[in-house]
Design a protein around this motif. Structure first.
Motif, PDB file in Angstrom:
ATOM      1  N   PHE A   1     -23.169   3.090   9.199  1.00  0.00           N
ATOM      2  CA  PHE A   1     -22.542   3.297   7.892  1.00  0.00           C
ATOM      3  C   PHE A   1     -21.839   4.640   7.894  1.00  0.00           C
ATOM      4  O   PHE A   1     -22.329   5.599   8.485  1.00  0.00           O
TER       5      PHE A   1
ATOM      6  N   MET B   1     -25.016  10.936   8.780  1.00  0.00           N
ATOM      7  CA  MET B   1     -24.931   9.478   8.845  1.00  0.00           C
ATOM      8  C   MET B   1     -26.175   8.870   9.491  1.00  0.00           C
ATOM      9  O   MET B   1     -26.460   7.706   9.281  1.00  0.00           O
TER      10      MET B   1
ATOM     11  N   PHE C   1     -18.931  -0.155   6.799  1.00  0.00           N
ATOM     12  CA  PHE C   1     -19.995  -0.747   7.614  1.00  0.00           C
ATOM     13  C   PHE C   1     -19.483  -1.020   9.023  1.00  0.00           C
ATOM     14  O   PHE C   1     -18.348  -1.467   9.188  1.00  0.00           O
TER      15      PHE C   1
ATOM     16  N   CYS D   1     -28.216   7.889   6.658  1.00  0.00           N
ATOM     17  CA  CYS D   1     -27.640   6.987   5.650  1.00  0.00           C
ATOM     18  C   CYS D   1     -28.115   5.567   5.922  1.00  0.00           C
ATOM     19  O   CYS D   1     -28.018   5.079   7.036  1.00  0.00           O
ATOM     20  N   THR D   2     -28.626   4.937   4.897  1.00  0.00           N
ATOM     21  CA  THR D   2     -29.119   3.571   5.060  1.00  0.00           C
ATOM     22  C   THR D   2     -28.110   2.555   4.555  1.00  0.00           C
ATOM     23  O   THR D   2     -28.415   1.369   4.468  1.00  0.00           O
ATOM     24  N   GLY D   3     -26.945   3.010   4.176  1.00  0.00           N
ATOM     25  CA  GLY D   3     -25.930   2.070   3.702  1.00  0.00           C
ATOM     26  C   GLY D   3     -26.307   1.403   2.388  1.00  0.00           C
ATOM     27  O   GLY D   3     -25.847   0.312   2.093  1.00  0.00           O
TER      28      GLY D   3
ATOM     29  N   PHE E   1     -25.805  -1.073  13.630  1.00  0.00           N
ATOM     30  CA  PHE E   1     -25.516  -1.357  12.225  1.00  0.00           C
ATOM     31  C   PHE E   1     -25.377   0.033  11.619  1.00  0.00           C
ATOM     32  O   PHE E   1     -26.368   0.729  11.425  1.00  0.00           O
TER      33      PHE E   1
END
Ligand SMILES: Nc1nc2c(c(=O)[nH]1)N[C@H]1C(S)=C(S)[C@@H](COP(=O)(O)OP(=O)(O)OC[C@H]3O[C@@H](n4cnc5c(=O)[nH]c(N)nc54)[C@H](O)[C@@H]3O)O[C@H]1N2
Ligand SMILES: Nc1nc2c(c(=O)[nH]1)N[C@H]1C(S)=C(S)[C@@H](COP(=O)(O)OP(=O)(O)OC[C@H]3O[C@@H](n4cnc5c(=O)[nH]c(N)nc54)[C@H](O)[C@@H]3O)O[C@H]1N2
Ligand code: SF4
Ligand code: SF4
Ligand code: SF4
Ligand code: SF4
Ligand code: SF4
Ligand SMILES: [Mo]
Lengths: 796, 281, 411
Positions: B77, B16, B64, B19-21, B75
């Motif tokens: 994800f 995670m 999110f 992970c950049t969403g 922030f």
């Protein structure tokens, strides 16, 4: 990009400023994360805390439009603390050059200003020239007129306190960025800057980029692996389209478009071919006449002869600015009968889009070639107008998408990669090449019959086969260029019709053609280089020289001769781009930027070969708005310029429809999200993407939401001097009010992807933006304007 | 339950922190599985989260998190999907054996068997199986582990779409890789390989920088879930035999007693002395 | 008179309460049809968070133990030889048979693919509690059906089958008890898998045992309630003395239940227990009013003897069981942020099922000899098919309701 995507992995520090690669260039982020796995630090400088910021080690918030102040502060930090890479700066940049005594800077204005015309006369922005015709220099960097000293003096004003007063950045965040970034001034450490539209879409956008470049030159980070300044280009082939002259002022390969006074080829060449007295400067642009002649030969083939200036007369000459904003102004004045929109959606994507839409009402006809029915192609159906009152005839040509046709695509790293057709286009859709081909063929016939000045068309060499589709292979061959007769060049014999091996062989005498000199070498006798898919990487540096092809001449890192010291040894031996092998007396690694010997030897050339003087420019005389970047406020700003009394960029005329009265108190900025593409036709019509981001929204701070009584998801009206739109309020701590010049400034962020047509619809952010552009490029100031926010939709 | 060797199963390693969403995985999944888009409005959660949850139309989803912690923005994800448990609860409770843990790793669903009882939904500790609520004769839907791709030597669609965050390979290698990362970047991660032991081990394993509960990870037992029911169910034959046998024996005894008593009574009756039948309160 | 005419007249003669029941059943049938037309999503409040709702919680998880009287009494009478309770057996069997039939219907409604219900027998999964319960329910319904055949045969004077049935009575009783033990407890096993979902107040490894004991308690209480109701409203003889005997067993079973429950809570479960006020309240109501209070009541002779109080105590146990099953299968698994409550259609279907149960019971009681079945009066020894037995005929005449009275709640 000076470097390329894969190269980002070599950086020790990565600064994403004015860009949001995690969201807008997701694949690039793979290399950012690889670098971070190797210990790199990531800095994100953005008005909003983005998905990129979420991965950053250091995040600095700044007010839109204040990058120069921020970077000015970093430059000051580097200079004041002597953190720059001295050997690099002295030998490879113009820091040591002495500047004319007449050059001056006073309260925000450089010498030579013509206030009436918002224009500078640039005579005083010059080097002091010695008796040998070469610029005078002081390698100790102590002379008060040296670029170095002038720069130091200029940026001494950008103290951390001053900077943060302007940008609104928390001072500890600014200092954290300064410490981290400036640490790469040491040889063996390198930083890269990834920038994009947060940087460029300002009235001083070019100067923003300049400030980044200066910082990188000072730290000795240009030309190195993991360094450079890297423009993350936008549309997938926008690099290709600029290489191939999509802009009004350039011809393919960034040759200049002739202006009205370039009456013949000789005048043109004299005007646009830079001169230098420095024997050590390669001054690559001195080849302009060769490239221009080859281009004209490619255009007009056998009709172009040395006698008729290679049909130079056929080229249109420009007499002003034909940038997007100017064209749209003319459209609104009823200046056009017809408009072709080929893969563009200006009434969503253009600044002050409402005005553009109104302008379209004046058209007699419009041709839109697109994958989708865009807002622009149904402008007559937009809310608030009665289609009955619009008499424009609109033709919508269904276009084939990128996977439905063959050709090359050039990415930000300048790699031209060949793509094959994967599927046939649906229905009646045709490739753009087909559409253009049909136009040209029909126009040729029409002009032959009844044209006023038919020759430019009738003489046009247009030989791409007889198939339904023009033969893209032939187009690619022509772009590279061929010999028009048997010749011997540099001791090598070439036959007529052979592919030119590289631009070094292009000639000004009509013996070669080249549709784009930069791409000369992309399709040689060995075949189409862009189709290569070799995965070998002997250097281990990720150059992949046998994968596709990269301009110029397959060089993967530009200015790579600055990556080595005077003896040709890499500044960072662990990550060499090139290095000089003393035994073989050859460069190893990447394709060197010219094969000359190292700087310490005779017969060498300076590394910055595209610049007339051969040195990286800390002081740049060529720009419209000054040789050193200086902070000005955006055209609309809630505060007065804290640096000087010159409020906005002096080289930009103040446009209409601007309101700085305070009626619109909040700073607005526009941006993209991963989930949508641009003006939205391509994504707002795809249910899977609509599901992710279905509505137009505006990001506002928790503080603003609290005192406006807004909850997450509430409908609000956002308005500016240009117009009003509805949006849902996205209340988030990721956007915060800033303390600027002693007052609290709220900022709001709007994605600009929405419009009135398609599956998902919503207010277009560009109804709010200002139609004013950068002094140098006229790119609109999409990223900073003033607006107001009220609770409730437009109806309420 | 039989303990198959799961180390050679394929597993996802989802980091995670990488992970950049971007939600490429979410869309790739819909595309490969040809799932309908959901009708959404604004956002259904923090940040840009959509749709509100996994569903019959959504096999994987990025959750999110958008909040502040110690004055710092977070922030974050989190990719939700079927965990492809080594010992899947869904498979163990299904009365018709519609779920199967394949040797390749994915836990697959045989729709043609399913009777639609939804026990799998109750049983799954991660809330994965979803139902076709809109249909008259609904079936269960969940991430297939892209079994059809795996069999052809491809990677799952979501893993293919993801630039950095999703790794895919033999489970033991993925765990080794995860542990190497924890050792190499101790400051970056919470020191835990989620999925190594959760619910008895899963074929989807996670690394994160934020506490797992803050990201919305479910707290689950480390024991394989099927064991919980099996410890009772395995007694079934025994209980059946002992209850049946016990009662049979009991009745034989009581009947015999009754018979003897009746015979005795009959005898006594013959002798003319019937005892009165009193209530035995 | 045509058959149709006769039926119409017969129906017309029914008590208004029966007509009301018929109406409710009709509404329930329509509601069930809607479920198939519009799908479960549109007609129920079930969703991915609450895949199981009222239908499973009541129609299955609760209805099964409520129908436990049959096997309990069967075992008590036939295996433990408390023969005098035999008159209560038949009504219990009818109740059980109806209960299980309706459980099956409820389950089929709830299934997404009811037409594939038979798959359970085709694709065995012995690891599934649901498989176990399905097999048991199928087997047990068959057993109950066979047991139920006796009054039917009596009614029609079919002697040979009657004799056959009498002959397999014992094996059937034993099988019934064994099968019931399994599935009553396995219903508890269902929730053992919900280890991370069911609240600690209810989750513990002894759930199956607890489900079984509480089913036995409830089965007996239902008999007490049913017999009393039939006496009161259907003019059946007062079986008070028999019920008193039954009530005497209650403190033992209830006591055992409470003991195991508390033991499992304190010794086998981990907290937190009292972190959610609503659940804490439900827990105390359930255990306090549903089990501990009736335990003390049944322990008192005076209450056991008093027809009214005995019924009240029995009702409390039934209440406790219902609440317990809801706590385990619904409330204890509820996400406090997203509350489930049944939709109108779910409610109508369940009401229809309850109404159906009462309706069929009353109708069966009306037409078949299930009360006053005192086996000693039946001569099973004569394989004479033509001999008619007159037992049960009376119920046809006496099976009417006093004006204005209604049967509420009790089943
Ligand atoms: N998913 C997706 N990807 C895309 C596109 C898309 O539409 N969707 N478009 C493509 C195109 S054509 C382009 S040009 C690129 C653009 O790529 P980016 O430039 O990355 O795109 P933006 O989101 O417009 O702007 C980047 C960031 O700049 C910040 N910003 C705004 N004002 C300022 C400022 O004054 N200074 C600084 N430092 N930052 C500021 C914004 O908050 C925003 O987060 O993306 C390309 N990639
Ligand atoms: N407020 C605000 N406005 C902005 C920006 C911003 O940051 N803020 N960014 C600006 C930037 S960087 C850009 S690049 C512009 C982009 O502005 P536009 O180029 O007008 O926007 P797109 O939506 O990319 O339009 C491309 C169209 O081409 C179609 N298309 C796709 N492939 C093909 C093809 O092969 N052939 C043909 N004929 N059509 C095709 C698509 O369906 C789409 O409708 O917008 C600018 N506008
Ligand atoms: S959308 Fe296409 S071009 Fe953009 S990052 Fe993804 S793969 Fe690359
Ligand atoms: S594709 Fe990868 S990076 Fe993008 S949201 Fe999915 S897991 Fe995260
Ligand atoms: S996560 Fe749930 S659905 Fe997936 S295998 Fe495990 S128990 Fe089954
Ligand atoms: S819903 Fe289908 S898959 Fe799930 S447990 Fe029931 S039968 Fe098995
Ligand atoms: S493995 Fe396949 S089905 Fe599962 S989430 Fe990924 S793409 Fe979707
Ligand atoms: Mo762009």
């Amino acid at each position: 990009m000076t470097n390329h995507w894969i190269d980002i992995q070599h950086a020790d520090v990565i600064m994403c400023i004015g860009s949001n690669p995690a969201e807008n260039h997701p694949i690039s982020f793979k290399y950012v994360e690889q670098a971070m796995d190797n210990g790199a630090k990531l800095i994100s400088v953005d008005p909003r805390y983005t998905r990129t910021s979420s991965k950053a080690d250091t995040y600095a918030q700044l007010r839109p439009g204040t990058d120069i102040a921020f970077i000015g502060g970093l430059i000051n930090y580097v200079l004041k603390n002597g953190l720059f890479h001295r050997e690099y700066v002295v030998n490879y940049t113009n820091a040591a050059f002495l500047v004319s005594e007449d050059f001056d800077f006073n309260d925000g204005i450089f010498s030579g200003y013509d206030a009436e015309n918002f224009r500078y006369g640039k005579d005083t922005w010059a080097y002091q020239i010695g008796a040998d015709g070469l610029p005078l220099r002081d390698d100790r960097l102590e002379h008060p007129r040296s670029v170095y000293q002038l720069m130091k003096q200029h940026y001494a004003r950008y103290t951390p306190e001053k900077v943060c007063e302007i940008t609104g950045t928390a001072i500890q965040d600014f200092m954290a960025v300064a410490r981290t970034f400036a640490a790469t001034g040491k040889p063996g450490k390198v930083a890269t800057i990834m920038y994009a539209m947060g940087t460029t879409q300002h009235t001083h956008g070019t100067q923003n980029v300049r400030s980044y470049a200066m910082l990188q030159l000072l730290l000795g980070n240009i030309g190195l692996a993991g360094g450079g300044i890297n423009a993350l280009r936008g549309e997938s082939n926008v690099q290709g389209s600029t290489d191939y002259a999509i802009l009004y002022h350039i011809l393919p390969g960034y040759l200049k478009v002739p202006t009205f006074d370039n009456k013949d080829l000789a005048t043109y060449n004299a005007k646009w071919t830079p001169q230098t007295n420095d024997q050590q400067s390669a001054n690559w642009w001195s080849n302009t006449p060769k490239y221009m002649a080859s281009l004209l030969k490619a255009y007009w083939g056998d009709a172009a002869t040395e006698k008729n200036d290679f049909c130079y007369d056929y080229l249109p000459k420009r007499s002003g600015n034909y940038s997007f904003i100017k064209l749209m102004e003319r459209l609104q004045g009823g200046g056009f009968e017809g408009l072709v929109c080929m893969g563009t959606n200006p009434i969503v994507g253009g600044p002050d889009a409402g005005a553009i839409a109104n302008g379209l009402d004046n058209l007699k006809w419009m041709v839109a070639a697109d994958l989708w029915e865009t807002e622009t192609s149904v402008f007559w159906r937009r809310p608030g107008v009665d289609p009955q009152n619009i008499s424009t005839e609109v033709f919508l040509l269904p276009a084939a998408s990128s996977v439905e046709k063959e050709g090359s695509i050039s990415n930000s790293g300048r790699w031209a990669q060949w793509r094959y057709k994967a599927v046939a286009p649906p229905g009646d859709a045709e490739s753009d090449a087909f559409i253009v081909d049909q136009w040209v063929k029909n126009l040729k016939q029409l002009y032959a019959k009844e044209g006023v000045f038919p020759a430019p068309l009738t003489d046009l060499a247009w030989n791409y086969g007889d198939g339904h589709e023009p033969d893209i292979d032939l187009v690619a061959r022509e772009c590279n260029g061929q010999f028009t007769r048997d010749v011997v060049i540099k001791g090598k014999a070439f036959k007529k019709g052979q592919q030119v091996p590289s631009f070094a062989y292009l000639q000004a005498d009509g013996s070669t053609t080249s549709g784009n000199w930069l791409y000369c070498n992309s399709y040689t006798e060995k075949g189409n280089m862009m189709q290569r898919r070799g995965l070998d990487d002997p250097s281990g540096m990720g150059f992949y020289h046998n994968w596709s092809w990269c301009w110029p001449v397959n060089r993967r890192v530009l200015y790579n001769r600055a990556s080595v010291d005077l003896n040709g040894r890499p500044w960072n031996p662990k990550k060499p781009v090139i290095s000089w092998n003393k035994l073989t007396r050859k460069w190893e690694g990447d394709v060197p930027d010219g094969g000359w010997v190292p700087m310490s030897e005779d017969g060498t050339k300076s590394p910055f070969i595209m610049i007339a003087e051969g040195y990286g420019r800390l002081f740049a005389a060529g720009l419209a708005d000054g040789p050193l970047p200086e902070h000005y406020e955006p055209m609309e700003s809630p505060v007065a310029n804290a640096m000087t009394s010159q409020q906005s960029n002096p080289a930009v005329a103040i446009p209409g429809k601007i309101d700085n009265s305070g009626r619109y108190p909040y700073v607005g900025t526009t941006y993209r999200v991963s989930e949508h593409w641009q003006a939205g036709a391509m994504t707002r019509n795809l249910p899977w993407l609509v599901e992710l981001v279905p509505d137009m929204f505006v990001e506002i701070s928790e503080e603003m939401a609290a005192w406006k009584g807004l909850k997450n998801g509430d409908l609000v009206t956002v308005s500016s001097e240009r117009g009003s739109i509805e949006a849902r309020a996205l209340v988030t701590a990721r956007i915060k009010p800033l303390r600027v010049s002693g007052k609290l400034v709220e900022q709001v962020g709007l994605p600009w992807h929405f419009g009135f047509n398609g599956l998902a619809t919503g207010g277009s952010a560009n109804m709010l933006t200002t139609a004013v552009g950068c002094a140098n490029t006229t790119i609109p100031e999409y990223k900073a304007f003033l607006c107001n926010i009220e609770k409730g939709g437009i109806q309420s | 339950m039989s303990k198959a060797d799961t180390s050679k199963n394929n597993a996802f390693l989802i980091d995670m922190t990488k992970c950049t969403g971007c939600r490429g995985c979410q869309v790739a999944c819909k595309q490969w599985n040809q799932l309908e888009a959901e009708e959404t409005e604004f956002f259904s959660g923090e940040g840009y989260q959509n749709p509100p949850a996994m569903s019959e139309y959504t096999f994987t989803r990025i959750k999110f998190r958008d909040y502040q912690k110690n004055g710092q923005n977070e922030f974050a994800f989190y990719k939700e999907m079927c965990m492809h448990c080594n010992e899947p609860a869904c498979a163990s409770v299904c009365p018709v054996g519609a779920f199967e843990k394949t040797a390749e790793g994915p836990v697959i669903y045989k729709a043609e068997r399913c009777i639609g009882c939804r026990f799998c939904m109750i049983a799954c500790p991660f809330g994965v199986p979803k139902y076709e609520w809109s249909k008259g004769l609904p079936l269960v839907k969940k991430c297939t582990g892209c079994y059809s791709r795996i069999k052809e030597g491809l990677q799952p669609a979501c893993a293919t779409a993801c630039a950095m965050a999703i790794g895919y390979g033999p489970r033991d290698e993925m765990i080794k890789l995860a542990e190497q990362r924890l050792a190499r970047y101790p400051d970056r991660y919470i020191n835990k390989v989620y999925g190594k032991e959760e619910a008895g081990g899963t074929s989807v394993i996670y690394l994160t920088s934020l506490p797992f509960d803050e990201l919305g990870f479910k707290a689950v037992t480390l024991r394989p879930l099927p064991g919980y029911t099996w410890q009772a169910l395995r007694l079934v034959p025994g209980v059946f035999l002992s209850v049946g046998g016990g009662l049979s024996a009991f009745s034989w005894i009581t009947h015999r007693r009754d018979r003897l008593k009746n015979e005795k009574q009959a005898e006594l009756a013959e002798q003319g002395s019937v005892p009165s039948k009193e209530e035995q309160e | 008179m045509t058959a149709a005419r006769r039926i119409t007249n017969e129906v017309k003669s029914f008590h208004p309460f029966i007509k009301l029941l018929m109406l409710l059943v009709g509404v329930g049938v329509v509601a069930s049809l809607l479920r198939f037309v519009y799908g479960l999503g549109a007609t129920t409040n079930l969703n991915d968070t609450y895949p199981w709702g009222l239908w499973i919680s009541f129609d299955v998880v609760t209805a099964v133990p409520l129908a436990a009287g049959a096997f309990t009494l069967g075992a008590i009478v036939h295996c433990f030889g408390i023969k005098k309770l035999e008159p209560l057996v038949r009504p219990a069997i009818v109740t059980g048979f109806l209960g299980y039939s309706l459980v099956s219907i409820g389950l089929l409604l709830d299934l997404g693919q009811p037409q594939r219900g038979w798959h359970v027998f085709r694709y065995w999964n012995v690891h599934s509690p649901m498989f176990e319960v399905s097999m048991c329910v199928a087997a047990y319904t068959t057993v109950l059906f066979l047991e139920f055949l006796s009054p039917v045969c009596e009614k029609f004077g079919l002697h040979l089958p009657l004799r056959l049935l009498r002959w397999i009575e014992m094996p059937l009783v034993v099988a019934a008890a064994a099968i019931s033990t399994l599935h009553q407890s396995t219903l508890g096993t269902f929730f053992l898998i919900a280890v991370d979902k069911l609240h600690n107040l209810w989750y513990n490894p002894l759930l199956p045992l607890l489900f079984w004991i509480s089913a036995i308690c409830t089965g007996m209480c239902i008999i007490i309630i049913e017999a009393s109701a039939c006496h009161k409203w259907m003019g059946q003889p007062n079986e008070g003395t028999l019920l008193r005997t039954l009530a005497k067993i209650m403190p033992w079973t209830l006591g055992l239940y409470i003991f195991v429950r508390l033991f499992s809570l304190f010794a086998l479960s981990d907290g937190p227990f009292f972190d959610r006020p609503v659940l804490t309240l439900l827990f105390f109501i359930e255990l306090g009013f549903g089990f501990i209070l009736p335990f003390f009541m049944f322990a008192q002779k005076s209450i056991r003897k008093n027809d009214r109080r005995r019924v009240i105590a029995a009702c409390l146990v039934v209440f406790g069981l219902v609440l317990n099953r809801f706590n385990v299968s619904m409330f204890g698994m509820m996400d406090p942020n997203q509350i489930y409550y049944p939709s109108l259609i779910e409610t109508l279907v369940t009401i229809g099922i309850i109404a159906g149960h009462i309706l069929f019971f009353v109708l069966i009681a009306r037409y078949f000899p299930i009360f006053e079945h005192h086996p000693e009066t039946v001569d099973y020894s004569l394989p004479d098919q033509f001999r008619k037995i007159d037992s049960g005929e009376k119920s046809l005449e006496t099976g009417t309701f006093p004006e204005g009275e209604t049967v509420t709640g009790a089943r």
